[in-house]
Write an enzyme that holds these catalytic residues in place. Structure first.
Site, short mmCIF file in Angstrom:
data_model
loop_
_atom_site.label_atom_id
_atom_site.label_comp_id
_atom_site.label_asym_id
_atom_site.label_seq_id
_atom_site.Cartn_x
_atom_site.Cartn_y
_atom_site.Cartn_z
N LYS A 9 0.82 -1.22 0.00
CA LYS A 9 0.00 0.00 0.00
C LYS A 9 0.86 1.28 0.00
O LYS A 9 2.06 1.23 0.28
CB LYS A 9 -0.92 -0.02 1.22
CG LYS A 9 -1.96 -1.15 1.17
CD LYS A 9 -2.95 -1.02 2.32
CE LYS A 9 -3.99 -2.12 2.28
NZ LYS A 9 -4.99 -1.97 3.35
N TYR A 49 -12.66 -1.56 -3.16
CA TYR A 49 -13.11 -1.72 -1.77
C TYR A 49 -14.63 -1.55 -1.63
O TYR A 49 -15.11 -1.19 -0.56
CB TYR A 49 -12.38 -0.71 -0.87
CG TYR A 49 -10.97 -1.14 -0.52
CD1 TYR A 49 -10.74 -2.30 0.21
CD2 TYR A 49 -9.86 -0.39 -0.90
CE1 TYR A 49 -9.45 -2.71 0.54
CE2 TYR A 49 -8.56 -0.79 -0.57
CZ TYR A 49 -8.38 -1.95 0.15
OH TYR A 49 -7.12 -2.36 0.49
N ASN A 112 -1.93 0.20 6.76
CA ASN A 112 -1.44 -1.08 7.28
C ASN A 112 -0.58 -1.87 6.30
O ASN A 112 -0.55 -3.10 6.31
CB ASN A 112 -2.61 -1.92 7.83
CG ASN A 112 -3.61 -2.30 6.76
OD1 ASN A 112 -3.50 -1.85 5.62
ND2 ASN A 112 -4.57 -3.14 7.11
N HIS A 115 -2.26 -5.32 1.53
CA HIS A 115 -3.56 -5.97 1.38
C HIS A 115 -3.33 -7.39 0.89
O HIS A 115 -2.38 -7.64 0.14
CB HIS A 115 -4.40 -5.22 0.34
CG HIS A 115 -5.62 -5.98 -0.10
ND1 HIS A 115 -6.81 -5.95 0.59
CD2 HIS A 115 -5.81 -6.84 -1.15
CE1 HIS A 115 -7.68 -6.74 -0.01
NE2 HIS A 115 -7.10 -7.29 -1.07
N GLU A 126 -9.63 -10.13 -7.76
CA GLU A 126 -8.68 -9.04 -7.51
C GLU A 126 -7.49 -9.11 -8.47
O GLU A 126 -6.95 -8.08 -8.89
CB GLU A 126 -8.22 -9.08 -6.05
CG GLU A 126 -9.38 -8.73 -5.11
CD GLU A 126 -9.00 -8.80 -3.63
OE1 GLU A 126 -7.84 -9.13 -3.31
OE2 GLU A 126 -9.89 -8.52 -2.80
P1 CMP Z 1 -7.32 -4.44 3.76
O1 CMP Z 1 -6.82 -5.81 4.10
O2 CMP Z 1 -6.74 -3.83 2.53
O3 CMP Z 1 -8.93 -4.46 3.61
C1 CMP Z 1 -9.75 -3.39 3.95
C2 CMP Z 1 -8.99 -2.23 4.50
O4 CMP Z 1 -9.79 -1.29 5.19
C3 CMP Z 1 -8.01 -2.73 5.55
O5 CMP Z 1 -6.99 -3.48 4.97
C4 CMP Z 1 -7.62 -1.42 6.21
O6 CMP Z 1 -6.67 -0.70 5.44
C5 CMP Z 1 -8.95 -0.67 6.18
N1 CMP Z 1 -9.65 -0.77 7.46
C6 CMP Z 1 -10.26 -1.85 7.98
N2 CMP Z 1 -10.81 -1.56 9.18
C7 CMP Z 1 -10.54 -0.26 9.40
C8 CMP Z 1 -10.86 0.64 10.46
N3 CMP Z 1 -11.57 0.25 11.52
N4 CMP Z 1 -10.43 1.92 10.35
C9 CMP Z 1 -9.73 2.31 9.28
N5 CMP Z 1 -9.41 1.51 8.22
C10 CMP Z 1 -9.80 0.24 8.30
#
Ligand code: CMP
Length: 141
Positions: A9, A49, A112, A115, A126
């Site tokens: 990311k 998303y 984070n 993904h 995807e």
């Molecule tokens: P990802 O695995 O890419 O899938 C959905 C994404 O939404 C997740 O990683 C995070 O980047 C984001 N995400 C999920 N939960 C939260 C949350 N509570 N607050 C902010 N971002 C979130």
């Protein structure tokens, strides 16, 4: 052997950790079958998303995913989907197991680092989102 999709990311790319993340994935037994750096448009991030459309973090997530380049890739190994989920750790780095990608490189629940597809069905969808038929079919040759 099967395949899954990962995205390094914008937070990890922007802070110069893409190489470390990639090395970690290869060290966990994944083979990179396709990879590119790309800039998502808001409409694309929103579509990717879409399952989170009703969640309070959706707009922020789209803004984050379009804030800089990301690196999607197709990864291959046995039980690719479940092994990759295990390798990257929990969504929130504070809850991610020690030594996982998110424990090592993620900033917070949103930023984070990586993904990973959550099922074989989504891995297929995807993969098709980021890679053309030619790029994927080229893997067969
Ligand atoms: P990802 O695995 O890419 O899938 C959905 C994404 O939404 C997740 O990683 C995070 O980047 C984001 N995400 C999920 N939960 C939260 C949350 N509570 N607050 C902010 N971002 C979130």
């Amino acid at each position: 052997m099967n395949r899954t999709l990962a995205i390094i990311k914008p937070d990890a790319v922007g802070s110069g950790k893409a190489g470390k993340v990639l090395a970690h994935l290869e060290g966990a037994g994944f083979t990179v079958r396709a990879l590119k750096m790309t800039y998502l448009k808001a409409v694309e991030a929103g579509q990717f998303y879409a399952v989170h459309r009703e969640r309070p973090f959706y707009q922020d997530l789209v803004a984050f995913m379009t804030s800089g380049p990301c690196i999607p890739m197709i990864l291959e190994r046995e039980d690719a989907v479940s092994h990759l989920r295990e390798t990257i750790g929990a969504t929130d780095p504070a809850e991610a197991a020690p030594g996982t990608v998110r424990a090592l490189y993620a900033e917070n629940k949103e930023r984070n680092a990586i993904h990973a597809s959550d099922s074989d069905e989504n891995a297929e969808l995807e993969t098709g989102f980021f890679f053309s038929d030619q790029e994927v079919l080229g893997l067969q040759g």
